[in-house]
Design a protein around this motif. Structure first.
Motif, short mmCIF file in Angstrom:
data_model
loop_
_atom_site.label_atom_id
_atom_site.label_comp_id
_atom_site.label_asym_id
_atom_site.label_seq_id
_atom_site.Cartn_x
_atom_site.Cartn_y
_atom_site.Cartn_z
N LYS A 8 1.28 7.03 9.01
CA LYS A 8 0.18 7.83 8.47
C LYS A 8 0.56 9.30 8.34
CE LYS A 8 -3.55 4.86 10.14
NZ LYS A 8 -4.67 4.73 11.09
N ILE A 11 3.02 9.79 5.32
CA ILE A 11 2.35 9.73 4.02
C ILE A 11 1.85 11.11 3.61
CG2 ILE A 11 0.21 8.94 2.92
CD1 ILE A 11 0.74 6.22 4.22
N ARG A 21 6.00 6.54 -0.05
CA ARG A 21 4.56 6.66 0.20
C ARG A 21 3.82 5.42 -0.28
NH1 ARG A 21 0.44 11.67 -0.67
NH2 ARG A 21 -1.46 10.46 -0.40
N GLU A 25 1.71 3.16 2.24
CA GLU A 25 0.27 2.96 2.01
C GLU A 25 -0.06 1.47 1.90
OE1 GLU A 25 -1.11 7.08 -0.19
OE2 GLU A 25 -0.35 5.46 -1.45
N LYS A 29 -2.34 -0.69 4.62
CA LYS A 29 -3.56 -1.36 4.17
C LYS A 29 -3.50 -2.88 4.37
CE LYS A 29 -6.77 -1.62 0.29
NZ LYS A 29 -7.07 -1.16 -1.07
#
Length: 125
Positions: A8, A11, A21, A25, A29
């Motif tokens: 996190k 990113i 990135r 991500e 997710k």
């Protein structure tokens, strides 16, 4: 979950279209923990949708290698439950990755032993 927190944080340092990135991500997710591991085609599909073309070999030699050299560790598993790539979230995930490495290292040691034997046969002293 230090690996998740590190992902996190990383990113935030990367631009929106950066391929690392995009992968981080996606993993955050969809693939936190070995039970949520995603196979390469799922990751590649996400990259393709965003206009990033990458083979699994390029992924392994760039993003995977770079994250493992830092504080993010993208796990991988080539068998059974959790086959694919994932962000390590707990000790069980880390142990799964350790078993993957143990198996891979044992295989490479066997290859090295065979090569040494073949060298002695081909070029005896």
């Amino acid at each position: 979950m230090p690996f998740v927190a590190s992902a996190k944080a990383r990113i935030k340092e990367l631009s929106a279209g950066d391929r690392t990135r995009i992968v981080l991500e996606f993993l955050l997710k969809h693939a936190v923990g070995v039970e949520n591991a995603k196979p390469w085609p799922a990751i590649q599909n996400r990259l393709n949708k965003l206009g990033v073309r990458m083979t699994v070999q390029v992924f392994q030699q760039t993003i995977l290698r770079a994250t493992r050299e830092g504080e993010i560790f993208i796990g991988s598993n080539d068998h059974g439950l959790g086959k694919g790539y994932f962000l390590i979230k707990n000790k069980n995930d880390a142990e799964t990755m350790k078993k993957f490495y143990d198996k891979r290292i044992a295989s490479e040691k066997a290859n090295l032993k065979k090569l040494k034997r073949l060298i002695k046969i081909q070029w005896p002293e």
